[in-house]
Motif scaffolding. Structure first.
Motif, PDB file in Angstrom:
ATOM      1  N   LEU A   1     -10.703  -2.565 -13.645  1.00 11.71           N
ATOM      2  CA  LEU A   1      -9.285  -2.697 -13.972  1.00 11.71           C
ATOM      3  C   LEU A   1      -8.412  -2.169 -12.837  1.00 11.71           C
ATOM      4  O   LEU A   1      -7.366  -2.760 -12.516  1.00 11.71           O
ATOM      5  CB  LEU A   1      -8.978  -1.936 -15.261  1.00 11.71           C
ATOM      6  N   TYR A   2      -8.836  -1.087 -12.213  1.00 11.14           N
ATOM      7  CA  TYR A   2      -8.097  -0.573 -11.058  1.00 11.14           C
ATOM      8  C   TYR A   2      -8.151  -1.574  -9.901  1.00 11.14           C
ATOM      9  O   TYR A   2      -7.161  -1.755  -9.173  1.00 11.14           O
ATOM     10  CB  TYR A   2      -8.661   0.780 -10.621  1.00 11.14           C
ATOM     11  N   GLU A   3      -9.294  -2.202  -9.705  1.00 14.31           N
ATOM     12  CA  GLU A   3      -9.407  -3.201  -8.649  1.00 14.31           C
ATOM     13  C   GLU A   3      -8.500  -4.394  -8.933  1.00 14.31           C
ATOM     14  O   GLU A   3      -7.860  -4.938  -8.026  1.00 14.31           O
ATOM     15  CB  GLU A   3     -10.865  -3.657  -8.514  1.00 14.31           C
ATOM     16  N   ARG A   4      -8.449  -4.790 -10.212  1.00 15.91           N
ATOM     17  CA  ARG A   4      -7.576  -5.910 -10.586  1.00 15.91           C
ATOM     18  C   ARG A   4      -6.111  -5.528 -10.370  1.00 15.91           C
ATOM     19  O   ARG A   4      -5.317  -6.341  -9.869  1.00 15.91           O
ATOM     20  CB  ARG A   4      -7.829  -6.270 -12.054  1.00 15.91           C
ATOM     21  N   ARG A   5      -5.739  -4.318 -10.734  1.00 12.01           N
ATOM     22  CA  ARG A   5      -4.374  -3.843 -10.514  1.00 12.01           C
ATOM     23  C   ARG A   5      -4.020  -3.886  -9.040  1.00 12.01           C
ATOM     24  O   ARG A   5      -2.934  -4.361  -8.655  1.00 12.01           O
ATOM     25  CB  ARG A   5      -4.220  -2.426 -11.059  1.00 12.01           C
TER      26      ARG A   5
ATOM     27  N   PRO B   1      -1.387 -13.115 -10.966  1.00 11.48           N
ATOM     28  CA  PRO B   1      -1.663 -12.685 -12.350  1.00 11.48           C
ATOM     29  C   PRO B   1      -1.969 -13.896 -13.222  1.00 11.48           C
ATOM     30  O   PRO B   1      -1.437 -14.986 -13.009  1.00 11.48           O
ATOM     31  CB  PRO B   1      -0.368 -12.010 -12.784  1.00 11.48           C
ATOM     32  N   THR B   2      -2.828 -13.701 -14.195  1.00 15.65           N
ATOM     33  CA  THR B   2      -3.167 -14.784 -15.120  1.00 15.65           C
ATOM     34  C   THR B   2      -2.137 -14.833 -16.246  1.00 15.65           C
ATOM     35  O   THR B   2      -1.446 -13.842 -16.523  1.00 15.65           O
ATOM     36  CB  THR B   2      -4.562 -14.577 -15.711  1.00 15.65           C
ATOM     37  N   GLN B   3      -2.049 -15.976 -16.908  1.00 15.21           N
ATOM     38  CA  GLN B   3      -1.122 -16.097 -18.026  1.00 15.21           C
ATOM     39  C   GLN B   3      -1.511 -15.167 -19.166  1.00 15.21           C
ATOM     40  O   GLN B   3      -0.645 -14.636 -19.872  1.00 15.21           O
ATOM     41  CB  GLN B   3      -1.090 -17.546 -18.523  1.00 15.21           C
ATOM     42  N   GLU B   4      -2.790 -14.960 -19.327  1.00 12.61           N
ATOM     43  CA  GLU B   4      -3.258 -14.045 -20.365  1.00 12.61           C
ATOM     44  C   GLU B   4      -2.765 -12.629 -20.105  1.00 12.61           C
ATOM     45  O   GLU B   4      -2.325 -11.929 -21.025  1.00 12.61           O
ATOM     46  CB  GLU B   4      -4.786 -14.071 -20.429  1.00 12.61           C
ATOM     47  N   GLU B   5      -2.818 -12.178 -18.840  1.00 14.42           N
ATOM     48  CA  GLU B   5      -2.333 -10.845 -18.488  1.00 14.42           C
ATOM     49  C   GLU B   5      -0.828 -10.730 -18.708  1.00 14.42           C
ATOM     50  O   GLU B   5      -0.335  -9.718 -19.219  1.00 14.42           O
ATOM     51  CB  GLU B   5      -2.679 -10.537 -17.030  1.00 14.42           C
ATOM     52  N   ILE B   6      -0.101 -11.780 -18.346  1.00 11.37           N
ATOM     53  CA  ILE B   6       1.350 -11.767 -18.528  1.00 11.37           C
ATOM     54  C   ILE B   6       1.708 -11.706 -20.009  1.00 11.37           C
ATOM     55  O   ILE B   6       2.582 -10.936 -20.427  1.00 11.37           O
ATOM     56  CB  ILE B   6       1.982 -13.005 -17.864  1.00 11.37           C
ATOM     57  N   ASP B   7       1.037 -12.519 -20.821  1.00 11.39           N
ATOM     58  CA  ASP B   7       1.312 -12.531 -22.264  1.00 11.39           C
ATOM     59  C   ASP B   7       1.024 -11.165 -22.890  1.00 11.39           C
ATOM     60  O   ASP B   7       1.796 -10.676 -23.725  1.00 11.39           O
ATOM     61  CB  ASP B   7       0.475 -13.617 -22.951  1.00 11.39           C
ATOM     62  N   ALA B   8      -0.083 -10.552 -22.483  1.00 15.65           N
ATOM     63  CA  ALA B   8      -0.423  -9.232 -23.024  1.00 15.65           C
ATOM     64  C   ALA B   8       0.627  -8.202 -22.622  1.00 15.65           C
ATOM     65  O   ALA B   8       1.001  -7.334 -23.419  1.00 15.65           O
ATOM     66  CB  ALA B   8      -1.806  -8.809 -22.533  1.00 15.65           C
TER      67      ALA B   8
END
Length: 421
Positions: free
Chosen positions: A125-129, A139-146
Motif C-alpha cells: 500500500l505504501y508502494e502504491r501511494r 489512480p484506478t477508478q476503484e481507488e477514487i470511488d473508495a
C-alpha cells in the motif's frame, strides 16, 4: 499553517537522562498550540491588584520552597520502622515485581514484532501511494470511488468531483513538503530556504532495525528519499532511533540514541549554515581582504545531526552545569518526539496531513484539554446566565477526534500496546 508553534515543556519523550523520574511514553507527539484560559487572566488581574510580594515575603517563600525541595526523595522513616517480618514481605513484593518487569519487557518485544509484521503487510500500500504521488501510475477508478465514499462519510457537505474525467498519472506536486508543513511541530523547523530542497522530497518510509542478534538493540529508521537537486548529493537521508534493550519504568521502550546521515552538501548550498563576508585589514601592510565565515543557522536539515547525550562520566564528575544539561535534554526530547511523530502520524496518515484533515483532530484535542466541566459554578451562578436557544444553531458542528492515547481503552489500559503501523 503558522510555523511559530510553541512546544510545551510538560510533554516529554523518554530519554536516558529523564527516565524514569520524568518519563513519557515514546509515542507522545509534540504538544500543540495552547492559549491562556480565563482562570489565567483572572490570576494575572489578582496579581496586579495585590501587588508584588515584599522582599521579606519573597525571602520566606524561597526558604519554604528550598525546604520542600530538600525533602523530595527522603524517607519519612515509616519503612525503616516496620518490623523485620513486614520488611521481608516488602522485599518479597519487589521479587514479584522483578518477574512482572520481565513479562512486560517480553510483552513489548512481542508488540514490536507485531508492528514489524503489519508494516510488511502495508508495504504494497505504501508502494502504491508512492506511485500515485510520484506520477508513476494513474489512480484506478476503484481507488477514487473508495476515496470519495470516505470523504462523504467524513464530511456531509463534501461535494463529489465531476464525472467524466479520465484519471491520469499526473502526480501530486510538493506532497511531502505540504504534509510536513501541516504538522504543528515540524512546521516550526522548516525555513523558507529549506522549502526549495524539500520540494524534491519524494517519499518518507520507515524500517525497523534488525535486533535478531543477541547484542543488537531494537529501534527504527526513517528514510527520506529525494530526487536530484541543487542542494546535496545524497539520494537518501536516514535518521535512526535506537531503543534501550530493557523497557523503562513505565513499561515502554526508552530511546538510547539517534544517528543521522551525513549530508553531502554541494558548494555554497549548505542550508544549516549562513555565510558572512567580512573585511580584514593587515596591521603591517594596511591591505584589506575579504574573509568568508560560516555560522550555524536554523534548518529542518539539522534533524539529521541529532544532539548527542552527555557521557556518564561527565555527568558524574559534574563537568556539565545545570543550564547546559537542561538545554541538551530539551533538544533530545524534541528530537525524539519529532521522530516518533513521523513514525506514528505522518507516515501512516500522510494524505490527512497533506489535506489538513489531521489538524482537525489535533485542534479538537486542544479544546478538550483547555476546558473542563464545572458543575459547581453553574449551580452557584443562581441563574445569572441563561442558555441562548439560537447559539447552538450558530455554532458549526465540530468533528470529534479519536480518544486520546490511541484508543478508547486508553483510560483503563496502556494505550501504546500492540499498535500497528
Amino acid at each position: 499553517m503558522s510555523s511559530n508553534v510553541p512546544i510545551s515543556s510538560n510533554v516529554t519523550a523518554p530519554t536516558p537522562q529523564n527516565t524514569p523520574l520524568n518519563q513519557a511514553p515514546i509515542a507522545l507527539g509534540l504538544s500543540r498550540p495552547t492559549v491562556p484560559d480565563i482562570s489565567e487572566d483572572n490570576e494575572q488581574d489578582e496579581a496586579e491588584e495585590t501587588g508584588e510580594l515584599s522582599g521579606f515575603q519573597q525571602q520566606m517563600l524561597g526558604m519554604v520552597h528550598g525546604k520542600l525541595a530538600g525533602l523530595v526523595g527522603k524517607s519519612s522513616g515509616y519503612i525503616e520502622s516496620l518490623p523485620i517480618e513486614v520488611k521481608l514481605s516488602v522485599e518479597a513484593l519487589k521479587g514479584v515485581q522483578v518477574k512482572q518487569n520481565e513479562l512486560q519487557n517480553q510483552y513489548k518485544r512481542e508488540c514490536l514484532e507485531l508492528e514489524k509484521k503489519y508494516l510488511a503487510l502495508q508495504a504494497p500500500l505504501y508502494e502504491r501511494r508512492n506511485a500515485i504521488i510520484a506520477g508513476d501510475s494513474a489512480p484506478t477508478q476503484e481507488e477514487i470511488d473508495a476515496g470519495e465514499q470516505y470523504s462523504i462519510k467524513d464530511d456531509e457537505e463534501y461535494t463529489p468531483l465531476p464525472k467524466g474525467t479520465e484519471p491520469t498519472a499526473s502526480g501530486i506536486p510538493e506532497f511531502w513538503l505540504t504534509a510536513l508543513r501541516n504538522h504543528p511541530g515540524i512546521a516550526d523547523l522548516i525555513t523558507e530556504r529549506d522549502a526549495g530542497a524539500l520540494t524534491h522530497l519524494i517519499d518518507i518510509r520507515i524500517a525497523y532495525l534488525d535486533d535478531s542478534n543477541s547484542d543488537a538493540k531494537p529501534g527504527f529508521k526513517l528514510i527520506f528519499a529525494f530526487s536530484q537537486n541543487d542542494f546535496f548529493e545524497n539520494d537518501v537521508l536516514e535518521k535512526t532511533y535506537v531503543y534501550q534493550e530493557e523497557v523503562g519504568y513505565s513499561g515502554d521502550f526508552v530511546y538510547d540514541r539517534a544517528i543521522g546521515t551525513e549530508i553531502k552538501w554541494k558548494e555554497d548550498k549548505d542550508l544549516t549554515k549562513e555565510f558572512e563576508i567580512k573585511k580584514q585589514r593587515n596591521k603591517n601592510t594596511n591591505r584589506t581582504r575579504l574573509v568568508r565565515k560560516a555560522h550555524p543557522t536554523d534548518s529542518f536539515f539539522n534533524f539529521f545531526t541529532p544532539p548527542v547525550p552527555p557521557e556518564e562520566d561527565a555527568l558524574e564528575n559534574g563537568d556539565i552545569d545545570e543550564d547546559e544539561l537542561e538545554e541538551i535534554e530539551e533538544k533530545l526530547e524534541l528530537d525524539y518526539q519529532i521522530g516518533e511523530d513521523l513514525k506514528e502520524k505522518i507516515i501512516p496518515r500522510a494524505v490527512d496531513y497533506f489535506t489538513g484533515k489531521a489538524l482537525e483532530y489535533e485542534v479538537m484535542d486542544d479544546d478538550e484539554d483547555d476546558f473542563d466541566d464545572d458543575d459547581e459554578d453553574d449551580d452557584e451562578s443562581g441563574g445569572a446566565f441563561e442558555d441562548d436557544s439560537d447559539s447552538d444553531a450558530e455554532i458549526p458542528a465540530r468533528r470529534r477526534g479519536p480518544p486520546k492515547g490511541r484508543g478508547a481503552a486508553a483510560a483503563s489500559a496502556n494505550p501504546e500496546e500492540c499498535k500497528t503501523q
